[in-house]
Design an enzyme around this catalytic site. Structure first.
Site, PDB file in Angstrom:
ATOM      1  N   SER A 153     -10.216  -0.325   4.168  1.00 33.27           N
ATOM      2  CA  SER A 153      -9.429  -0.459   5.403  1.00 33.27           C
ATOM      3  C   SER A 153      -8.880   0.916   5.786  1.00 33.27           C
ATOM      4  CB  SER A 153      -8.254  -1.414   5.198  1.00 33.27           C
ATOM      5  OG  SER A 153      -8.720  -2.686   4.844  1.00 33.27           O
ATOM      6  N   ARG A 199       0.825  -1.228   0.000  1.00 39.41           N
ATOM      7  CA  ARG A 199       0.000   0.000   0.000  1.00 39.41           C
ATOM      8  C   ARG A 199       0.854   1.271   0.000  1.00 39.41           C
ATOM      9  NH1 ARG A 199      -2.989  -3.719  -0.545  1.00 39.41           N
ATOM     10  NH2 ARG A 199      -5.024  -4.046   0.413  1.00 39.41           N
ATOM     11  N   GLU A 230      -4.126   3.858   6.357  1.00 39.46           N
ATOM     12  CA  GLU A 230      -3.971   3.685   4.908  1.00 39.46           C
ATOM     13  C   GLU A 230      -4.512   4.916   4.172  1.00 39.46           C
ATOM     14  OE1 GLU A 230      -5.230  -0.168   3.224  1.00 39.46           O
ATOM     15  OE2 GLU A 230      -6.076   0.972   1.564  1.00 39.46           O
TER      16      GLU A 230
HETATM   17  P1  FAD Z   1      -8.463   9.147  -4.057  1.00 33.57           P
HETATM   18  O1  FAD Z   1      -9.049   8.873  -2.722  1.00 33.57           O
HETATM   19  O2  FAD Z   1      -9.219  10.051  -4.965  1.00 33.57           O
HETATM   20  O3  FAD Z   1      -6.991   9.684  -3.897  1.00 33.57           O
HETATM   21  C1  FAD Z   1      -6.081   9.057  -3.037  1.00 33.57           C
HETATM   22  C2  FAD Z   1      -4.816   9.921  -2.928  1.00 33.57           C
HETATM   23  O4  FAD Z   1      -4.114   9.942  -4.167  1.00 33.57           O
HETATM   24  C3  FAD Z   1      -5.110  11.381  -2.595  1.00 33.57           C
HETATM   25  O5  FAD Z   1      -4.093  11.847  -1.750  1.00 33.57           O
HETATM   26  C4  FAD Z   1      -5.060  12.084  -3.934  1.00 33.57           C
HETATM   27  O6  FAD Z   1      -4.675  13.433  -3.817  1.00 33.57           O
HETATM   28  C5  FAD Z   1      -4.002  11.282  -4.678  1.00 33.57           C
HETATM   29  N1  FAD Z   1      -4.247  11.180  -6.120  1.00 33.57           N
HETATM   30  C6  FAD Z   1      -5.332  10.635  -6.722  1.00 33.57           C
HETATM   31  N2  FAD Z   1      -5.160  10.590  -8.058  1.00 33.57           N
HETATM   32  C7  FAD Z   1      -3.955  11.145  -8.314  1.00 33.57           C
HETATM   33  C8  FAD Z   1      -3.200  11.362  -9.508  1.00 33.57           C
HETATM   34  N3  FAD Z   1      -3.649  11.016 -10.722  1.00 33.57           N
HETATM   35  N4  FAD Z   1      -1.983  11.932  -9.393  1.00 33.57           N
HETATM   36  C9  FAD Z   1      -1.488  12.285  -8.163  1.00 33.57           C
HETATM   37  N5  FAD Z   1      -2.160  12.103  -7.008  1.00 33.57           N
HETATM   38  C10 FAD Z   1      -3.378  11.538  -7.072  1.00 33.57           C
HETATM   39  N6  FAD Z   1      -7.674  -0.584  -1.590  1.00 33.57           N
HETATM   40  C11 FAD Z   1      -6.940  -1.691  -1.829  1.00 33.57           C
HETATM   41  O7  FAD Z   1      -5.735  -1.603  -2.068  1.00 33.57           O
HETATM   42  N7  FAD Z   1      -7.508  -2.941  -1.812  1.00 33.57           N
HETATM   43  C12 FAD Z   1      -8.819  -3.127  -1.560  1.00 33.57           C
HETATM   44  O8  FAD Z   1      -9.290  -4.260  -1.544  1.00 33.57           O
HETATM   45  C13 FAD Z   1      -9.618  -1.974  -1.303  1.00 33.57           C
HETATM   46  N8  FAD Z   1     -10.944  -2.098  -1.027  1.00 33.57           N
HETATM   47  C14 FAD Z   1     -11.682  -0.991  -0.793  1.00 33.57           C
HETATM   48  C15 FAD Z   1     -13.049  -1.145  -0.532  1.00 33.57           C
HETATM   49  C16 FAD Z   1     -13.841  -0.042  -0.304  1.00 33.57           C
HETATM   50  C17 FAD Z   1     -15.316  -0.236  -0.016  1.00 33.57           C
HETATM   51  C18 FAD Z   1     -13.283   1.263  -0.335  1.00 33.57           C
HETATM   52  C19 FAD Z   1     -14.127   2.465  -0.130  1.00 33.57           C
HETATM   53  C20 FAD Z   1     -11.924   1.428  -0.589  1.00 33.57           C
HETATM   54  C21 FAD Z   1     -11.107   0.304  -0.804  1.00 33.57           C
HETATM   55  N9  FAD Z   1      -9.738   0.427  -1.047  1.00 33.57           N
HETATM   56  C22 FAD Z   1      -8.994  -0.695  -1.317  1.00 33.57           C
HETATM   57  C23 FAD Z   1      -9.082   1.759  -1.007  1.00 33.57           C
HETATM   58  C24 FAD Z   1      -9.210   2.551  -2.331  1.00 33.57           C
HETATM   59  O9  FAD Z   1     -10.164   1.970  -3.155  1.00 33.57           O
HETATM   60  C25 FAD Z   1      -7.880   2.610  -3.072  1.00 33.57           C
HETATM   61  O10 FAD Z   1      -6.887   3.210  -2.273  1.00 33.57           O
HETATM   62  C26 FAD Z   1      -7.981   3.396  -4.384  1.00 33.57           C
HETATM   63  O11 FAD Z   1      -6.813   3.224  -5.132  1.00 33.57           O
HETATM   64  C27 FAD Z   1      -8.242   4.883  -4.180  1.00 33.57           C
HETATM   65  O12 FAD Z   1      -8.555   5.429  -5.439  1.00 33.57           O
HETATM   66  P2  FAD Z   1      -9.232   6.849  -5.589  1.00 33.57           P
HETATM   67  O13 FAD Z   1      -9.218   7.207  -7.035  1.00 33.57           O
HETATM   68  O14 FAD Z   1     -10.545   6.876  -4.938  1.00 33.57           O
HETATM   69  O15 FAD Z   1      -8.188   7.739  -4.789  1.00 33.57           O
HETATM   70  N1  EPU Z   2      -9.560 -10.728  10.785  1.00 27.96           N
HETATM   71  C1  EPU Z   2     -10.107 -10.628  12.061  1.00 27.96           C
HETATM   72  N2  EPU Z   2     -10.994  -9.637  12.308  1.00 27.96           N
HETATM   73  C2  EPU Z   2     -11.346  -8.724  11.354  1.00 27.96           C
HETATM   74  C3  EPU Z   2     -10.766  -8.815  10.063  1.00 27.96           C
HETATM   75  C4  EPU Z   2      -9.866  -9.829   9.804  1.00 27.96           C
HETATM   76  O1  EPU Z   2      -9.805 -11.423  12.939  1.00 27.96           O
HETATM   77  O2  EPU Z   2     -12.147  -7.852  11.670  1.00 27.96           O
HETATM   78  C5  EPU Z   2      -8.605 -11.803  10.503  1.00 27.96           C
HETATM   79  C6  EPU Z   2      -9.281 -13.089  10.044  1.00 27.96           C
HETATM   80  O3  EPU Z   2      -8.562 -14.187  10.571  1.00 27.96           O
HETATM   81  C7  EPU Z   2      -9.134 -13.038   8.531  1.00 27.96           C
HETATM   82  C8  EPU Z   2      -7.793 -12.338   8.361  1.00 27.96           C
HETATM   83  O4  EPU Z   2      -7.719 -11.417   9.452  1.00 27.96           O
HETATM   84  O5  EPU Z   2      -9.143 -14.313   7.952  1.00 27.96           O
HETATM   85  C9  EPU Z   2      -7.633 -11.595   7.050  1.00 27.96           C
HETATM   86  O6  EPU Z   2      -8.793 -10.826   6.797  1.00 27.96           O
HETATM   87  P1  EPU Z   2      -9.181 -10.347   5.324  1.00 27.96           P
HETATM   88  O7  EPU Z   2      -8.784 -11.389   4.323  1.00 27.96           O
HETATM   89  O8  EPU Z   2     -10.551  -9.846   5.282  1.00 27.96           O
HETATM   90  O9  EPU Z   2      -8.197  -9.186   5.131  1.00 27.96           O
HETATM   91  P2  EPU Z   2      -8.078  -7.766   5.786  1.00 27.96           P
HETATM   92  O10 EPU Z   2      -6.770  -7.743   6.466  1.00 27.96           O
HETATM   93  O11 EPU Z   2      -9.276  -7.345   6.571  1.00 27.96           O
HETATM   94  C10 EPU Z   2      -6.975  -7.004   3.536  1.00 27.96           C
HETATM   95  C11 EPU Z   2      -6.837  -5.697   2.827  1.00 27.96           C
HETATM   96  C12 EPU Z   2      -8.083  -5.422   1.997  1.00 27.96           C
HETATM   97  C13 EPU Z   2      -8.235  -6.534   0.955  1.00 27.96           C
HETATM   98  C14 EPU Z   2      -8.355  -7.868   1.700  1.00 27.96           C
HETATM   99  C15 EPU Z   2      -8.395  -9.043   0.736  1.00 27.96           C
HETATM  100  C16 EPU Z   2      -5.380  -4.265   4.084  1.00 27.96           C
HETATM  101  C17 EPU Z   2      -5.245  -3.113   5.013  1.00 27.96           C
HETATM  102  N3  EPU Z   2      -6.620  -4.622   3.779  1.00 27.96           N
HETATM  103  O12 EPU Z   2      -8.056  -6.869   4.454  1.00 27.96           O
HETATM  104  O13 EPU Z   2      -7.897  -4.196   1.312  1.00 27.96           O
HETATM  105  O14 EPU Z   2      -9.385  -6.327   0.171  1.00 27.96           O
HETATM  106  O15 EPU Z   2      -7.207  -8.043   2.566  1.00 27.96           O
HETATM  107  O16 EPU Z   2      -7.160  -9.257   0.148  1.00 27.96           O
HETATM  108  O17 EPU Z   2      -4.373  -4.819   3.655  1.00 27.96           O
HETATM  109  C18 EPU Z   2      -8.094  -1.843   1.591  1.00 27.96           C
HETATM  110  O18 EPU Z   2      -6.864  -1.790   1.440  1.00 27.96           O
HETATM  111  O19 EPU Z   2      -8.799  -0.828   1.742  1.00 27.96           O
HETATM  112  C19 EPU Z   2      -8.754  -3.143   1.599  1.00 27.96           C
HETATM  113  C20 EPU Z   2     -10.053  -3.301   1.821  1.00 27.96           C
END
Ligand code: FAD
Ligand code: EPU
Length: 356
Positions: free
Chosen positions: A236, A166, A331
């Site tokens: 997250s 990340r 994050e």
């Molecule tokens: P923004 O929030 O719009 O921007 C993020 C930052 O980047 C800001 O500081 C902004 O100024 C900067 N920025 C944006 N675009 C540019 C650009 N073109 N040039 C320079 N700076 C820029 N993340 C994961 O990694 N894995 C997941 O599984 C995941 N699941 C998610 C689930 C949910 C429900 C939500 C709400 C978020 C999740 N995220 C996850 C986090 C998020 O989706 C990612 O971090 C995503 O890449 C953010 O994209 P954005 O366009 O919304 O960024």
């Molecule tokens: N767990 C708990 N309690 C919780 C959540 C998780 O005990 O509330 C334990 C469980 O044992 C579970 C394990 O942690 O099996 C891993 O959980 P999960 O696979 O859901 O992953 P996570 O750590 O909650 C991460 C990423 C997610 C990504 C998923 C799937 C980060 C910070 N978050 O979540 O990314 O979608 O794995 O790969 O690394 C994001 O970055 O915004 C995000 C949603």
């Protein structure tokens, strides 16, 4: 004069997935590089603070923004076929999930594990997004960035982007220096499924197709993550902490804690588990709460203020530090009235006065 559509003192509620109800002095939607250069020149000339935004799914705005929010909607996908690979050139305002669907439907495979991650392509590189075994860095070929100083575009190869969990050079040293314009993605024609633990509960991985992985990931995510249309959140809020082996061994000895050894000898610990075991389950500050299914996710139940969300996060941070001696690292990016705020200024053991 160059004609650009902009909005003044409007709510940014629809521009951030936390759905905090603040305003920005100006909001400008940018659809091409020419308009972007024009706006950046104006900002430079008059020293106006500016923020590039994708879908706002990884930010927490803390104050009304006293500058220009430049919403990046620069779109376009170019695909080149090579003998062993597909090379994609994707502009930074495209949505990640749309790219996953688009490529899959063309029979270009390899992005399916990252289905349904919100946000734009540019932010995917900045954040090195990841899920279910796939990270952006695994498919990244290059990143094109434009310097704020002279508007020149340079191509950075994958190694110079300094990707880690990340994180990337764009989130740190380069943050206030450039905008991500496009990314290059390389996908092999010899597709192999990327297996992750939950997949094995669904079917025999050996016979699985990319479309099936896409469907399974979509199903898991829809079940486990809050519905963005109903509940404000930014995924997250904290990263899973990565700690020294000795420290991890001590914790693993004491608790049944999920952990993941890393290639550099460090250990990644489940942050969700840590929060779950701090007895904070039902804590709520105003409308800010912990999402019960995934404790790393903080939610805005309805009308939470950014201060309520921040206060909740600070309480969680302090409890985890006290109980496990682990510093949780957020994050999300925190945006103050004119610029991004350093996380270390907001997360400390004691309350300190910060102007943002
Ligand atoms: P923004 O929030 O719009 O921007 C993020 C930052 O980047 C800001 O500081 C902004 O100024 C900067 N920025 C944006 N675009 C540019 C650009 N073109 N040039 C320079 N700076 C820029 N993340 C994961 O990694 N894995 C997941 O599984 C995941 N699941 C998610 C689930 C949910 C429900 C939500 C709400 C978020 C999740 N995220 C996850 C986090 C998020 O989706 C990612 O971090 C995503 O890449 C953010 O994209 P954005 O366009 O919304 O960024
Ligand atoms: N767990 C708990 N309690 C919780 C959540 C998780 O005990 O509330 C334990 C469980 O044992 C579970 C394990 O942690 O099996 C891993 O959980 P999960 O696979 O859901 O992953 P996570 O750590 O909650 C991460 C990423 C997610 C990504 C998923 C799937 C980060 C910070 N978050 O979540 O990314 O979608 O794995 O790969 O690394 C994001 O970055 O915004 C995000 C949603």
């Amino acid at each position: 004069m160059y004609k650009i559509k902009y909005f003044s003192n409007l709510s940014i509620k629809d521009l951030n997935t936390f759905r905090v109800d603040l305003t920005a002095k100006k909001i400008i939607f940018i659809k091409n590089i020419k308009s972007l250069i024009y706006i950046l020149q104006i900002c430079k000339l008059y020293q106006i603070p500016h923020l590039i935004l994708g879908e706002g799914s990884n930010v927490l705005f803390l104050k009304n923004y006293q500058g220009i929010i430049i919403v990046n909607r620069i779109k376009g996908i170019k695909i080149v076929e090579k003998s062993n690979n597909w090379l994609l050139h994707v502009f930074s305002g495209e949505k990640w999930h749309d790219l996953v669907k688009y490529t899959l439907n063309l029979g270009i495979l390899g992005l399916e594990n990252s289905a349904l991650i919100p946000g734009c392509i540019g932010s995917a590189a900045i954040q090195n997004i990841g899920a279910y075994g796939l990270e952006f860095k695994d498919v990244c070929h290059y990143v094109d960035v434009m310097s704020f100083k002279n508007n020149s575009i340079i191509r950075m190869n994958k190694n110079s982007c300094k990707f880690s969990y990340r994180n990337s050079i764009f989130k740190n040293q380069y943050y206030s220096e450039c905008v991500v314009i496009a990314v290059g993605i390389k996908l092999s024609k010899k597709w192999q499924p990327l297996i992750f633990s939950e997949l094995e509960n669904h079917m025999k991985p050996k016979f699985i197709s990319a479309h099936q992985i896409f469907n399974i990931v979509s199903k898991i995510r829809t079940k486990n993550l809050p519905n963005l249309k109903k509940i404000g959140n930014a995924g997250s809020f904290f990263k899973n902490p990565i700690i020294k082996k000795k420290h991890a061994e001590k914790l693993i000895c004491l608790y049944n804690i999920p952990y993941y050894p890393q290639s550099d000898g460090l250990i990644k610990i489940s942050g969700g588990w840590l929060i779950e075991h701090c007895n904070l389950k039902n804590i709520q500050i105003g409308d800010a709460a912990i999402y019960q299914k995934k404790k790393l996710i903080l939610i805005n139940k309805k009308k939470a203020t950014p201060q309520e969300i921040l206060q909740l996060a600070q309480i969680i941070y302090r409890h985890v530090l006290k109980k496990f001696n682990i510093h949780l690292e957020p994050e999300v990016d925190f945006i103050g009235s004119i610029k991004k705020i350093k996380t270390s200024d907001l997360f400390t053991l004691k309350n300190k006065k910060i102007i943002y």
